[in-house]
Design a protein around this motif. Structure first.
Motif, PDB file in Angstrom:
ATOM      1  N   MET A   1       0.848  -1.171   0.000  1.00  0.00           N
ATOM      2  CA  MET A   1       0.000   0.000   0.000  1.00  0.00           C
ATOM      3  C   MET A   1       0.898   1.240   0.000  1.00  0.00           C
ATOM      4  N   VAL A   2       0.478   2.238  -0.754  1.00  0.00           N
ATOM      5  CA  VAL A   2       1.169   3.517  -0.779  1.00  0.00           C
ATOM      6  C   VAL A   2       0.202   4.554  -0.222  1.00  0.00           C
ATOM      7  N   ARG A   3       0.650   5.331   0.756  1.00  0.00           N
ATOM      8  CA  ARG A   3      -0.179   6.385   1.357  1.00  0.00           C
ATOM      9  C   ARG A   3       0.383   7.749   0.989  1.00  0.00           C
ATOM     10  N   PHE A   4      -0.525   8.699   0.827  1.00  0.00           N
ATOM     11  CA  PHE A   4      -0.149  10.062   0.475  1.00  0.00           C
ATOM     12  C   PHE A   4      -0.574  10.974   1.616  1.00  0.00           C
ATOM     13  N   ASP A   5       0.389  11.613   2.263  1.00  0.00           N
ATOM     14  CA  ASP A   5       0.097  12.460   3.417  1.00  0.00           C
ATOM     15  C   ASP A   5      -0.568  13.777   3.034  1.00  0.00           C
ATOM     16  N   THR A   6      -0.344  14.229   1.815  1.00  0.00           N
ATOM     17  CA  THR A   6      -0.914  15.496   1.347  1.00  0.00           C
ATOM     18  C   THR A   6      -1.655  15.249   0.031  1.00  0.00           C
ATOM     19  N   PRO A   7      -2.561  16.148  -0.329  1.00  0.00           N
ATOM     20  CA  PRO A   7      -3.245  16.003  -1.623  1.00  0.00           C
ATOM     21  C   PRO A   7      -2.235  15.997  -2.773  1.00  0.00           C
ATOM     22  N   VAL A   8      -2.517  15.199  -3.789  1.00  0.00           N
ATOM     23  CA  VAL A   8      -1.589  15.051  -4.916  1.00  0.00           C
ATOM     24  C   VAL A   8      -1.962  15.990  -6.054  1.00  0.00           C
ATOM     25  N   PRO A   9      -0.957  16.452  -6.820  1.00  0.00           N
ATOM     26  CA  PRO A   9      -1.259  17.186  -8.045  1.00  0.00           C
ATOM     27  C   PRO A   9      -1.801  16.165  -9.068  1.00  0.00           C
ATOM     28  N   TRP A  10      -3.008  16.376  -9.551  1.00  0.00           N
ATOM     29  CA  TRP A  10      -3.681  15.357 -10.356  1.00  0.00           C
ATOM     30  C   TRP A  10      -2.899  14.963 -11.608  1.00  0.00           C
ATOM     31  N   PHE A  11      -2.460  15.915 -12.392  1.00  0.00           N
ATOM     32  CA  PHE A  11      -1.778  15.583 -13.637  1.00  0.00           C
ATOM     33  C   PHE A  11      -0.408  14.968 -13.373  1.00  0.00           C
ATOM     34  N   GLY A  12       0.253  15.405 -12.315  1.00  0.00           N
ATOM     35  CA  GLY A  12       1.524  14.786 -11.926  1.00  0.00           C
ATOM     36  C   GLY A  12       1.323  13.337 -11.516  1.00  0.00           C
ATOM     37  N   PHE A  13       0.265  13.074 -10.768  1.00  0.00           N
ATOM     38  CA  PHE A  13      -0.070  11.709 -10.361  1.00  0.00           C
ATOM     39  C   PHE A  13      -0.405  10.858 -11.584  1.00  0.00           C
ATOM     40  N   ALA A  14      -1.213  11.397 -12.501  1.00  0.00           N
ATOM     41  CA  ALA A  14      -1.603  10.649 -13.702  1.00  0.00           C
ATOM     42  C   ALA A  14      -0.385  10.302 -14.554  1.00  0.00           C
ATOM     43  N   LEU A  15       0.546  11.228 -14.682  1.00  0.00           N
ATOM     44  CA  LEU A  15       1.756  10.963 -15.459  1.00  0.00           C
ATOM     45  C   LEU A  15       2.611   9.891 -14.779  1.00  0.00           C
ATOM     46  N   ALA A  16       2.784   9.989 -13.466  1.00  0.00           N
ATOM     47  CA  ALA A  16       3.564   8.982 -12.743  1.00  0.00           C
ATOM     48  C   ALA A  16       2.928   7.605 -12.872  1.00  0.00           C
ATOM     49  N   MET A  17       1.605   7.529 -12.754  1.00  0.00           N
ATOM     50  CA  MET A  17       0.918   6.247 -12.896  1.00  0.00           C
ATOM     51  C   MET A  17       1.046   5.718 -14.318  1.00  0.00           C
ATOM     52  N   ALA A  18       1.006   6.594 -15.314  1.00  0.00           N
ATOM     53  CA  ALA A  18       1.175   6.154 -16.703  1.00  0.00           C
ATOM     54  C   ALA A  18       2.531   5.495 -16.887  1.00  0.00           C
ATOM     55  N   ARG A  19       3.553   6.101 -16.352  1.00  0.00           N
ATOM     56  CA  ARG A  19       4.902   5.531 -16.467  1.00  0.00           C
ATOM     57  C   ARG A  19       5.002   4.198 -15.732  1.00  0.00           C
ATOM     58  N   ILE A  20       4.375   4.109 -14.564  1.00  0.00           N
ATOM     59  CA  ILE A  20       4.375   2.852 -13.800  1.00  0.00           C
ATOM     60  C   ILE A  20       3.667   1.762 -14.591  1.00  0.00           C
ATOM     61  N   LEU A  21       2.515   2.078 -15.170  1.00  0.00           N
ATOM     62  CA  LEU A  21       1.763   1.085 -15.941  1.00  0.00           C
ATOM     63  C   LEU A  21       2.535   0.650 -17.183  1.00  0.00           C
ATOM     64  N   GLN A  22       3.205   1.592 -17.839  1.00  0.00           N
ATOM     65  CA  GLN A  22       3.985   1.242 -19.020  1.00  0.00           C
ATOM     66  C   GLN A  22       5.145   0.317 -18.667  1.00  0.00           C
ATOM     67  N   GLU A  23       5.820   0.608 -17.578  1.00  0.00           N
ATOM     68  CA  GLU A  23       7.020  -0.150 -17.222  1.00  0.00           C
ATOM     69  C   GLU A  23       6.711  -1.477 -16.532  1.00  0.00           C
ATOM     70  N   HIS A  24       5.703  -1.491 -15.672  1.00  0.00           N
ATOM     71  CA  HIS A  24       5.454  -2.673 -14.842  1.00  0.00           C
ATOM     72  C   HIS A  24       4.101  -3.329 -15.114  1.00  0.00           C
ATOM     73  N   GLY A  25       3.363  -2.865 -16.109  1.00  0.00           N
ATOM     74  CA  GLY A  25       1.998  -3.325 -16.366  1.00  0.00           C
ATOM     75  C   GLY A  25       1.759  -4.812 -16.306  1.00  0.00           C
ATOM     76  N   PRO A  26       2.543  -5.628 -17.008  1.00  0.00           N
ATOM     77  CA  PRO A  26       2.273  -7.068 -16.982  1.00  0.00           C
ATOM     78  C   PRO A  26       2.344  -7.695 -15.587  1.00  0.00           C
ATOM     79  N   ARG A  27       3.054  -7.045 -14.669  1.00  0.00           N
ATOM     80  CA  ARG A  27       3.174  -7.576 -13.304  1.00  0.00           C
ATOM     81  C   ARG A  27       2.182  -6.941 -12.330  1.00  0.00           C
ATOM     82  N   LEU A  28       1.405  -5.971 -12.812  1.00  0.00           N
ATOM     83  CA  LEU A  28       0.412  -5.315 -11.949  1.00  0.00           C
ATOM     84  C   LEU A  28      -0.956  -5.925 -12.241  1.00  0.00           C
TER      85      LEU A  28
END
Length: 150
Positions: free
Chosen positions: A1-28
């Protein structure tokens, strides 16, 4: 589990998740979360399966009672064959999100991002009692009867 102590910047979060899905998608196998987004008082439910991000659902309010009383964002990852180094790389990228302006510039050059439905967000005005997804507002269709005059 990943917790976020403060509100996230939406587009920054979406970009980070896109990169995570591209790199690790088959294992997620599954990524689910409830996010607290900067500048928004309503929580957003995010869901991904492998390298696919589904449209975000905005809840009308934070769940009452239990672990979400603190209104902190949380993501749960269900993985298969994800080594410790990759898991740490995912945590690091989610803890160092780019700002929205930088994320929008980067995403503009990458039209095939898995989170494109999050990045193309259009928030329509809320209609009471209707379910709402970021990107689409589901409204009942009202047909008007017109009488043709000849």
């Amino acid at each position: 589990m990943v917790r976020f102590d403060t509100p996230v910047p939406w587009f920054g979060f979406a970009l980070a998740m896109a990169r995570i899905l591209q790199e690790h998608g088959p294992r997620l196998l599954r990524v689910k979360g409830l996010m607290n987004v900067a500048g928004d008082t309503l929580p957003r439910v995010v869901q991904c399966v492998q390298n696919v991000a589904y449209p975000v659902v905005r809840l009308p309010r934070w769940p009452e009672g239990g672990p979400f009383d603190d209104q902190r964002g949380r993501l749960v990852f269900i993985t298969h064959d994800l080594d410790d180094a990759a898991a740490q790389a995912i945590r690091d990228s989610l803890m160092n999100l780019p700002g929205d302006a930088a994320a929008i510039r980067i995403a503009a050059a990458s039209p095939q991002l898995p989170t494109r439905c999050w990045l193309n967000e259009r928030i329509a005005p809320s209609t009471p009692g209707m379910p709402q997804l970021d990107g689409w507002l589901i409204q009942p269709r009202r047909l008007r009867h017109r009488t043709a005059t000849l």
